[in-house]
Structure formats: C-alpha cells, structure tokens
Design an enzyme around this catalytic site. Sequence first.
Site, PDB file in Angstrom:
ATOM      1  N   HIS A 125      30.978  31.185 -12.277  1.00  7.70           N
ATOM      2  CA  HIS A 125      32.065  32.031 -13.008  1.00  7.70           C
ATOM      3  C   HIS A 125      33.272  31.158 -12.964  1.00  7.70           C
ATOM      4  O   HIS A 125      33.849  30.718 -12.053  1.00  7.70           O
ATOM      5  CB  HIS A 125      32.354  33.223 -12.177  1.00  7.70           C
ATOM      6  CG  HIS A 125      33.111  34.232 -13.062  1.00  7.70           C
ATOM      7  ND1 HIS A 125      34.309  34.494 -12.953  1.00  7.70           N
ATOM      8  CD2 HIS A 125      32.632  35.399 -13.588  1.00  7.70           C
ATOM      9  CE1 HIS A 125      34.821  35.605 -13.551  1.00  7.70           C
ATOM     10  NE2 HIS A 125      33.676  36.143 -14.033  1.00  7.70           N
ATOM     11  N   ASP A 202      30.779  33.077  -3.194  1.00  8.61           N
ATOM     12  CA  ASP A 202      31.290  34.079  -4.205  1.00  8.61           C
ATOM     13  C   ASP A 202      29.996  35.358  -4.264  1.00  8.61           C
ATOM     14  O   ASP A 202      29.118  34.829  -4.741  1.00  8.61           O
ATOM     15  CB  ASP A 202      31.463  33.413  -5.607  1.00  8.61           C
ATOM     16  CG  ASP A 202      31.595  34.330  -6.643  1.00  8.61           C
ATOM     17  OD1 ASP A 202      31.493  35.731  -6.450  1.00  8.61           O
ATOM     18  OD2 ASP A 202      32.222  33.882  -7.690  1.00  8.61           O
ATOM     19  N   GLN A 205      27.992  38.994  -7.430  1.00 12.09           N
ATOM     20  CA  GLN A 205      26.857  39.469  -7.889  1.00 12.09           C
ATOM     21  C   GLN A 205      25.534  39.640  -7.084  1.00 12.09           C
ATOM     22  O   GLN A 205      24.481  39.811  -7.196  1.00 12.09           O
ATOM     23  CB  GLN A 205      26.387  38.550  -8.964  1.00 12.09           C
ATOM     24  CG  GLN A 205      27.457  38.322 -10.276  1.00 12.09           C
ATOM     25  CD  GLN A 205      27.354  39.719 -10.925  1.00 12.09           C
ATOM     26  OE1 GLN A 205      26.632  40.674 -10.933  1.00 12.09           O
ATOM     27  NE2 GLN A 205      28.599  39.776 -11.690  1.00 12.09           N
ATOM     28  N   LYS A 228      32.179  45.803  -8.368  1.00 16.42           N
ATOM     29  CA  LYS A 228      30.736  45.435  -8.930  1.00 16.42           C
ATOM     30  C   LYS A 228      29.898  46.259  -7.923  1.00 16.42           C
ATOM     31  O   LYS A 228      28.474  46.146  -7.961  1.00 16.42           O
ATOM     32  CB  LYS A 228      30.673  44.093  -8.632  1.00 16.42           C
ATOM     33  CG  LYS A 228      31.530  43.154  -9.495  1.00 16.42           C
ATOM     34  CD  LYS A 228      31.145  42.469 -10.805  1.00 16.42           C
ATOM     35  CE  LYS A 228      32.243  41.531 -10.979  1.00 16.42           C
ATOM     36  NZ  LYS A 228      31.947  41.390 -12.544  1.00 16.42           N
ATOM     37  N   CYS A 366      32.146  34.589 -19.068  1.00 13.85           N
ATOM     38  CA  CYS A 366      33.121  33.799 -18.139  1.00 13.85           C
ATOM     39  C   CYS A 366      32.346  32.830 -17.453  1.00 13.85           C
ATOM     40  O   CYS A 366      32.852  32.547 -16.146  1.00 13.85           O
ATOM     41  CB  CYS A 366      33.672  35.095 -17.183  1.00 13.85           C
ATOM     42  SG  CYS A 366      34.759  36.053 -17.876  1.00 13.85           S
TER      43      CYS A 366
HETATM   44  N1  PLP Z   1      32.170  35.660  -9.567  1.00 14.67           N
HETATM   45  C1  PLP Z   1      31.226  36.071 -10.208  1.00 14.67           C
HETATM   46  C2  PLP Z   1      30.102  35.348  -9.827  1.00 14.67           C
HETATM   47  C3  PLP Z   1      31.451  37.222 -10.827  1.00 14.67           C
HETATM   48  O1  PLP Z   1      30.316  37.681 -11.624  1.00 14.67           O
HETATM   49  C4  PLP Z   1      32.768  37.796 -11.280  1.00 14.67           C
HETATM   50  C5  PLP Z   1      32.814  38.889 -12.383  1.00 14.67           C
HETATM   51  O2  PLP Z   1      32.294  39.067 -13.226  1.00 14.67           O
HETATM   52  C6  PLP Z   1      33.811  37.076 -10.531  1.00 14.67           C
HETATM   53  C7  PLP Z   1      33.629  36.171  -9.575  1.00 14.67           C
HETATM   54  C8  PLP Z   1      35.305  37.607 -10.694  1.00 14.67           C
HETATM   55  O3  PLP Z   1      35.325  38.933 -10.268  1.00 14.67           O
HETATM   56  P1  PLP Z   1      36.705  40.080 -10.628  1.00 14.67           P
HETATM   57  O4  PLP Z   1      36.906  39.760 -11.991  1.00 14.67           O
HETATM   58  O5  PLP Z   1      36.176  41.333 -10.078  1.00 14.67           O
HETATM   59  O6  PLP Z   1      37.644  39.167  -9.657  1.00 14.67           O
END
Ligand code: PLP
Length: 408
Positions: A125, A202, A205, A228, A366
């Site tokens: 992401h 990270d 998900q 999430k 993203c």
């Molecule tokens: N990393 C992953 C794999 C994500 O799916 C997301 C959000 O969709 C993020 C990071 C960023 O999360 P946030 O926007 O809640 O900080």
Amino acid sequence: MPVFDVKNIRKDFPILSRRNLNEKPLIYFDNAATTQKPAIVIETIRNYYENINSNVHRGVHFLSEEATTKFEEAREKIRSFINADSVEEIIFVRGTTEAINLVATSFCRGKIKENDEIIISFLEHHSNIVPWQLLCECTGAVLKVIPINSNGDLMFDEFEKLLNERTKFIALNHISNAIGTVNPIEEIIKTAHKRNIPVLIDGAQSIQHKKIDVKKLDCDFFAFSGHKVYGPTGIGILYGKKEILDAMPPYQGGGEMISSVSFEKTDYNVLPYKFEAGTPNIADAIGLASAVEYISKIGMDNIENYEKEIFEYATNKLSGIEGLKIIGTAKQKANIISFLLNDFHPYDVGAILDNEGIAVRTGMHCAEPLIKFFSKIGTVRVSFAFYNMREEVDKLVEAIYKAKKLLG
Ligand code: PLP
C-alpha cells in the site's frame, strides 16, 4: 468455541439494515477500505463522551482518573489481543499510516546512512512505500523492492538475493489490500533475523481476519488501524519490541512525551508515552478496545474459518462468469478479490453494482505500482468480513451479469 451464527451477528451492526437510494438492501463488500462498527463500539464511544469525557494523565479530579483508567485499560486489552509482552510496547497512533511514518522517521533517524538499503515488497500500500521513500530522500539510502510473479506471489528467492550487509530494514504487509496475497511473513522474519535485520509488518489487512501473536511471529514492529478491525477511525496501534522502542528517539515533541522540560534540555517520558505527544484520541482508543473485545468473544478462529468459506465460495462463483478475470491468483490468498470484467472500466462496473446496493471499491486501491503491473485502468475489488453471507455473493453474481448486459 462459541457457535458462529451470521444472522445473529448481523444484528450487532446497525448499518447493515440500511438501503441505498433505490431501496436496495446494502451489501457491504468494501471491508478492506473500512469495516462497519458493532453497536457495542458505538455505545462505548457515546458513553465515554456522555459520562467520562476528560483529559488523561493530568487531572486530580475523578473524571480525569476515570478517563485515564479506561484509556490504560484499553491499552492492556489491545496488548492481550496481540499477545505483546507489555503495555509499554503498545503505542496509540492515528492508524497504520502514522505507525509506519513513526518508525521510518524515528527508528531510522540517525541509524540509516547513505547507500544503506531498505526492503519493501511489490505488494505494498502507498502507506508502506512513501514513508521509506521520504527516508531514502533525506538519508541517501536505497529502496529495494521484492518482486512478484504473474500470480501475485512474492518471489522468496529474489528476496533472499536482495539481502546483504547494507540491508538495514524490511517492511512489508501481511495481506495485500489490493489483490489479497497472504505473504510468508514468518519465513521472511526468520530469514531477516538471521542477519539481525529488523522487520515491520503492516497488519492493516490481517488484524481483522487472523489471530495475531506478535511474540510468536517475533516481528520487531506490527502496525494496524482501528477502523479496519471494527473500531473507530483516527486510532491505530504501533507494536514495537520494548528494547527497540527504548533505543528510538521520539517521533513528535509536545506534552505527555516529556518527563521534564527546560529551555536548555528536555528529558523524555518512559514508554509508551515517549511516542504519544499531545492529548491522545482517548474515546477512540477505548472504542478500539471494545471492538477487539467484541471480536475476541466471537473468536478469531471462528472468524477466520467462516471468512475462508465465504472467500472460497465467492472465488468459485466469480471464476465461473465468462469475461471475468480475477487479478491476483497467489497460492495463499484471503478475503479480497480484485477483478476485471471484459474490457469495461472498473468504475462503470462499480457504479452498476452500487445501483444494486452493492458497495465495492474500484481503481488502484492505494497500491498503484502493484495494480498497474496487472491493469492500467485499475480493478474492481470485493472484500469480505464475517458479517457477509453467501446470499450476498449470489446477489453480487446476479449484479455482475446485469453489468455485463448493460455495458456490453
Ligand atoms: N496498509 C494497508 C495494507 C492498507 O490496506 C491500508 C489501508 O487501506 C493502510 C496501510 C493504511 O491504513 P490507514 O489509512 O488506516 O492508515
């Protein structure tokens, strides 16, 4: 193990009884973007503002004490949820994005030099790409990317080839938000640790779908977002191993993160407060704790088993539609299906599904480098939660046939 009854569980989520503008019942398949909130989380936040609202760690009055107790209890509940060793390892942040920026800024400040290497993967992401690019820009370090094969699997051999004495940090996601690949994080962490390279996972998900045990994983950092995992927006967690966090400089300066301040010198607070400058997001931290308590009661094993069934059911059904191409067919996948329908634009497909009450995401998700590897125009993404049902998947299939007819 408690019995899993999806019809009963759905009653816990008030929003699931909504209808769209055409009076079609909501079918929510945009769970990778954000999950819906159970009534208990909404009620916890309302109760906090109605009865407890106060600032933490400061007041002598009873409200401040109650707020502080609830806030610190929340930290303990989250510690227990991910099996961290101590509450000192649980830092409240705004979300995954802030957690990764905190590590990239603080952990790497001073430690990373010109020509050092940071490894991420092709599946990331933007939140796990850009903070490392910023770091490389200011230090002269080099960003290396683990490639994927045409199915969307990480190429482990290539990862091993990237490792060398200049590798200083590895950051990768557990599950890809765009195509659902589940990465072999256990092997990656073991391989990295043989060379003393720290690893950040990270978990944006995975936290909502799998039992996460940070001790068992032995990751150095684990980041996730409250929204999430059925909790509120604006709150998230950075887990870090205590000895590593202790050695890191603060990320932001302000109140709470200090033990004493003079114009000549400031001493920093102990963990976890050293990384929590300013008034924290108290209500949502308590709301997040209520969310993890709620899903713990349902049981993470129940959730994982049920979601696996829905995911496989949907994968089979969608694979049977002529002209529909699933993007990303990694060996290990979970909860997320990205697809293209004939040569229709994903946005047009998404708009027709929306007319039918079906909420999906379209575009680059993203993860532009990853999605562009497969499709220049983006994809349609369907993502599941434990409140989704087979009947909803059937409705999705019907709506896709309708889209084919209308757009064709
Ligand atoms: N990393 C992953 C794999 C994500 O799916 C997301 C959000 O969709 C993020 C990071 C960023 O999360 P946030 O926007 O809640 O900080």
